[in-house]
Each structure stands twice: as structure tokens, then as C-alpha cells.
Design a protein around this motif. Sequence first.
Motif, PDB file in Angstrom:
ATOM      1  N   LEU A   1      15.492   8.177  -1.927  1.00 48.49           N
ATOM      2  CA  LEU A   1      15.149   8.323  -2.866  1.00 48.49           C
ATOM      3  C   LEU A   1      13.492   7.290  -3.831  1.00 48.49           C
ATOM      4  O   LEU A   1      13.086   6.238  -3.249  1.00 48.49           O
ATOM      5  CB  LEU A   1      16.164   8.201  -4.609  1.00 48.49           C
ATOM      6  N   PRO A   2      13.020   8.371  -4.775  1.00 50.61           N
ATOM      7  CA  PRO A   2      11.710   6.848  -5.583  1.00 50.61           C
ATOM      8  C   PRO A   2      12.380   5.602  -5.485  1.00 50.61           C
ATOM      9  O   PRO A   2      13.455   6.075  -6.348  1.00 50.61           O
ATOM     10  CB  PRO A   2      10.966   8.421  -6.301  1.00 50.61           C
ATOM     11  N   TYR A   3      11.191   4.649  -5.753  1.00 50.71           N
ATOM     12  CA  TYR A   3      12.004   3.678  -6.375  1.00 50.71           C
ATOM     13  C   TYR A   3      11.230   4.143  -7.795  1.00 50.71           C
ATOM     14  O   TYR A   3      11.562   3.549  -8.961  1.00 50.71           O
ATOM     15  CB  TYR A   3      10.559   2.673  -5.553  1.00 50.71           C
ATOM     16  N   ARG A   4      10.304   4.879  -8.353  1.00 52.56           N
ATOM     17  CA  ARG A   4       9.369   5.211  -9.919  1.00 52.56           C
ATOM     18  C   ARG A   4       9.566   6.160 -10.077  1.00 52.56           C
ATOM     19  O   ARG A   4       9.236   7.387  -8.938  1.00 52.56           O
ATOM     20  CB  ARG A   4       8.133   4.668  -9.554  1.00 52.56           C
ATOM     21  N   ASP A   5      10.179   7.213 -11.437  1.00 52.40           N
ATOM     22  CA  ASP A   5      10.735   7.583 -10.696  1.00 52.40           C
ATOM     23  C   ASP A   5       9.269   9.208 -11.666  1.00 52.40           C
ATOM     24  O   ASP A   5       8.441   8.194 -12.227  1.00 52.40           O
ATOM     25  CB  ASP A   5      11.846   8.446 -12.251  1.00 52.40           C
ATOM     26  N   GLY A   6       9.507  10.004 -11.689  1.00 49.39           N
ATOM     27  CA  GLY A   6       8.765  11.105 -12.230  1.00 49.39           C
ATOM     28  C   GLY A   6       8.606  11.114 -13.672  1.00 49.39           C
ATOM     29  O   GLY A   6       7.407  11.644 -14.727  1.00 49.39           O
TER      30      GLY A   6
ATOM     31  N   HIS B   1      19.549  -2.892  -8.991  1.00 47.90           N
ATOM     32  CA  HIS B   1      17.879  -2.804  -8.795  1.00 47.90           C
ATOM     33  C   HIS B   1      17.222  -1.974  -8.605  1.00 47.90           C
ATOM     34  O   HIS B   1      17.539  -0.659  -8.228  1.00 47.90           O
ATOM     35  CB  HIS B   1      17.225  -3.951  -7.293  1.00 47.90           C
ATOM     36  N   SER B   2      16.553  -1.794  -9.758  1.00 51.70           N
ATOM     37  CA  SER B   2      15.456  -0.645 -10.606  1.00 51.70           C
ATOM     38  C   SER B   2      14.192  -1.306 -10.865  1.00 51.70           C
ATOM     39  O   SER B   2      13.706  -2.670 -10.998  1.00 51.70           O
ATOM     40  CB  SER B   2      16.296   0.187 -11.201  1.00 51.70           C
ATOM     41  N   VAL B   3      13.619  -0.272 -10.840  1.00 50.35           N
ATOM     42  CA  VAL B   3      11.908  -0.514 -11.005  1.00 50.35           C
ATOM     43  C   VAL B   3      11.522  -0.077 -12.400  1.00 50.35           C
ATOM     44  O   VAL B   3      12.181   0.782 -13.315  1.00 50.35           O
ATOM     45  CB  VAL B   3      10.874   0.084 -10.289  1.00 50.35           C
ATOM     46  N   SER B   4      11.021  -1.271 -12.920  1.00 46.53           N
ATOM     47  CA  SER B   4      11.179  -0.472 -15.181  1.00 46.53           C
ATOM     48  C   SER B   4      10.078   0.390 -15.522  1.00 46.53           C
ATOM     49  O   SER B   4       9.728   0.749 -14.532  1.00 46.53           O
ATOM     50  CB  SER B   4       9.911  -2.508 -15.577  1.00 46.53           C
ATOM     51  N   GLY B   5      10.533   0.876 -16.195  1.00 47.73           N
ATOM     52  CA  GLY B   5      10.037   2.537 -16.396  1.00 47.73           C
ATOM     53  C   GLY B   5      10.869   3.871 -15.805  1.00 47.73           C
ATOM     54  O   GLY B   5      10.873   4.758 -15.950  1.00 47.73           O
ATOM     55  N   SER B   6      12.016   3.389 -14.662  1.00 48.37           N
ATOM     56  CA  SER B   6      12.857   4.389 -13.736  1.00 48.37           C
ATOM     57  C   SER B   6      14.339   4.029 -14.148  1.00 48.37           C
ATOM     58  O   SER B   6      14.895   2.771 -13.942  1.00 48.37           O
ATOM     59  CB  SER B   6      12.529   3.851 -12.962  1.00 48.37           C
ATOM     60  N   LEU B   7      14.853   5.210 -13.690  1.00 49.70           N
ATOM     61  CA  LEU B   7      16.279   5.184 -13.500  1.00 49.70           C
ATOM     62  C   LEU B   7      16.947   4.938 -12.256  1.00 49.70           C
ATOM     63  O   LEU B   7      18.442   4.598 -13.001  1.00 49.70           O
ATOM     64  CB  LEU B   7      16.546   6.199 -15.106  1.00 49.70           C
TER      65      LEU B   7
ATOM     66  N   GLU C   1       0.544  -0.754   0.040  1.00 46.79           N
ATOM     67  CA  GLU C   1      -0.325   0.199  -0.067  1.00 46.79           C
ATOM     68  C   GLU C   1       1.055   1.799   0.066  1.00 46.79           C
ATOM     69  O   GLU C   1       0.703   2.182  -0.679  1.00 46.79           O
ATOM     70  CB  GLU C   1      -0.880   0.198   0.958  1.00 46.79           C
ATOM     71  N   ALA C   2       1.750   1.336   0.665  1.00 55.01           N
ATOM     72  CA  ALA C   2       3.441   2.495   0.831  1.00 55.01           C
ATOM     73  C   ALA C   2       3.616   2.243  -0.372  1.00 55.01           C
ATOM     74  O   ALA C   2       3.296   3.440  -1.072  1.00 55.01           O
ATOM     75  CB  ALA C   2       3.906   2.119   1.317  1.00 55.01           C
ATOM     76  N   TYR C   3       3.983   1.719  -0.988  1.00 54.09           N
ATOM     77  CA  TYR C   3       4.420   1.279  -2.091  1.00 54.09           C
ATOM     78  C   TYR C   3       3.830   1.417  -3.510  1.00 54.09           C
ATOM     79  O   TYR C   3       4.200   2.751  -4.211  1.00 54.09           O
ATOM     80  CB  TYR C   3       5.267   0.124  -2.846  1.00 54.09           C
ATOM     81  N   VAL C   4       2.582   1.662  -3.136  1.00 59.76           N
ATOM     82  CA  VAL C   4       1.429   1.843  -4.672  1.00 59.76           C
ATOM     83  C   VAL C   4       1.043   3.618  -4.777  1.00 59.76           C
ATOM     84  O   VAL C   4       1.182   4.525  -5.535  1.00 59.76           O
ATOM     85  CB  VAL C   4       0.499   0.687  -4.339  1.00 59.76           C
ATOM     86  N   ALA C   5       0.855   3.686  -2.545  1.00 62.36           N
ATOM     87  CA  ALA C   5       1.448   5.394  -2.428  1.00 62.36           C
ATOM     88  C   ALA C   5       2.135   6.699  -2.753  1.00 62.36           C
ATOM     89  O   ALA C   5       2.018   7.409  -3.116  1.00 62.36           O
ATOM     90  CB  ALA C   5       0.600   5.431  -0.655  1.00 62.36           C
ATOM     91  N   GLY C   6       3.116   5.575  -3.356  1.00 64.94           N
ATOM     92  CA  GLY C   6       4.080   6.537  -4.352  1.00 64.94           C
ATOM     93  C   GLY C   6       5.472   7.158  -3.311  1.00 64.94           C
ATOM     94  O   GLY C   6       6.406   7.443  -2.920  1.00 64.94           O
ATOM     95  N   GLU C   7       5.135   6.249  -1.689  1.00 72.01           N
ATOM     96  CA  GLU C   7       6.613   6.344  -0.670  1.00 72.01           C
ATOM     97  C   GLU C   7       7.924   6.129  -1.307  1.00 72.01           C
ATOM     98  O   GLU C   7       8.429   5.462  -1.915  1.00 72.01           O
ATOM     99  CB  GLU C   7       6.174   5.803   0.572  1.00 72.01           C
ATOM    100  N   PRO C   8       8.877   7.348  -1.008  1.00 70.96           N
ATOM    101  CA  PRO C   8       9.944   6.502  -1.132  1.00 70.96           C
ATOM    102  C   PRO C   8      11.195   5.632  -0.334  1.00 70.96           C
ATOM    103  O   PRO C   8      10.415   4.612   0.180  1.00 70.96           O
ATOM    104  CB  PRO C   8      10.859   8.010  -1.148  1.00 70.96           C
TER     105      PRO C   8
END
Length: 242
Positions: A60-65, A103-109, A47-54
Motif C-alpha cells: 500500500l502507499p505511504y502517501r495517499d493520493g 505507523h503512518s505518514v503525516s497527511g495520509s490515512l 529516492e524510491a520513496y520520493v518517486a512514490g513507490e509503495p
Amino acid sequence: MVDLTEYERRGDLDAPFELTRKHERAQKTAERIREAVRCDVAPLTWEAYVAGEPCPGCGLPYRDGEPWDFKGTMYFTEEERARYDAEEARFKKAHGDCRSHRHSVSGSLTMHCGKCCPPPPLSPRQIEKIGRLLGTPKQPHELMRWRLRLYCGHVVEEQAHYTHKTLHSAFTGSTSCPECGLDPATIVDGEAVGLVEEPPGPAKPSPAAPPRRSTKPRKPTRAELEARVRELEAEVARLRGS
């Protein structure tokens, strides 16, 4: 019955315990690998990950803007090359001494350190899929018992699926000691000693039922067809004569 001679036997568990330089090197390697991948920071909830918590490790963010499409360094534009090099420099400066994976999330640098940053949590769908892949729990007759002498000197018993015939495939060379808590503890000696339970015997045959007559018409043989052709030819000849 399982043939235990097909399983690896290393050393002599009844011989006096003695460590060698080879064992010490293996233990140091196992400790170095375990330390490199161990992260003491608790991961986010889904839930915290989906909400965009770093990331709770580096902030740093998992999912880049700004989305990132990794298409191979040779296809970078000048702008993409500059952005990629800047992230590489940042990561090496922050985690160059960690000696761990990234490691990184797909779609993020943005890259994260395997030692400092916990991986993003699995989604409910991923957890369900992994559960299906793992399948049902193994039955006792599918588990082989192993006696192991560990780096700490304790002799313990562990279990692995019977299809693993070597210590490396069964335990990847080390395990944790239930006696003293050493983790990892390199396996010095080991041998398979038998299944947890013997496989169930063959099922008893049920009482024989009377044979059922097939309602499907029998296919005639080649000889029967040829005889029938001769009969028809003779009948045609008789009709022509009359």
C-alpha cells in the motif's frame, strides 16, 4: 575519580549462576517486545520513496493520493468517519494478530504495521539534524565500564555514558551477548567497574602576564561625589557674596 558507590550493583558476579522465575519472565518480556517491533523487510531508499513507490511490506502507499487531515475523531464529518472506520477495519483484518505498533505518514490515512512494514526512510535533512543532535562521539573518560552477567550465563563487559547510574538507564534491562549471540539477553547481575580512561588533569596555568591598566575611567564613589557637591556649593556661596 568517579564514586562507584553511586552506581547500581545488582547481584553477585562471583556467586554461582542461577536463574530465577523473575529472570525468565524478564527474558520472555524482552523477547516479546523485540519480536513485536522487529521488521525483516528492507526499507525503501529515499529516492524510491520520493518517486512514490509503495510500502515493500504490504504494497500500500505511504502517501495517499487523497490527503487526510487528522483533526480528532470528535470533529469528523460523516464522510471522514466512514473513511476512518474503513481503514481501521482493513488494518485490524490484515494485522490484528501481529501485536505490534502502527505507523503512518503525516497527511495520509493509510496505516502500516510495525512488524510487517518498514518505516519510510529519513530524508537527508532529517539525517543531518539527527547527527547534530547526537553531537560528537563520547570521549573515553565519559564512558563507564560495566560487568554484566546475562541470561545465557556469560559475563561480558559493556560501556555506557557515566551519567547513567542504573542498569536500566544504561542498557534498558537487556543487551546482546557477544559470546553466544543471544539477542535480547536480559541482564541478571551487573556492576560498574570504572571509567574507560581517567579524566584529563587540569590544564597547566600559562605564565602570568603583567596586569593591563584599564583605559576606562573609574567611577567616583558616593563619598567623593558628596565632597565634590560641598565644594561646588561653597564656591557658589563665595561668588554670591562677592
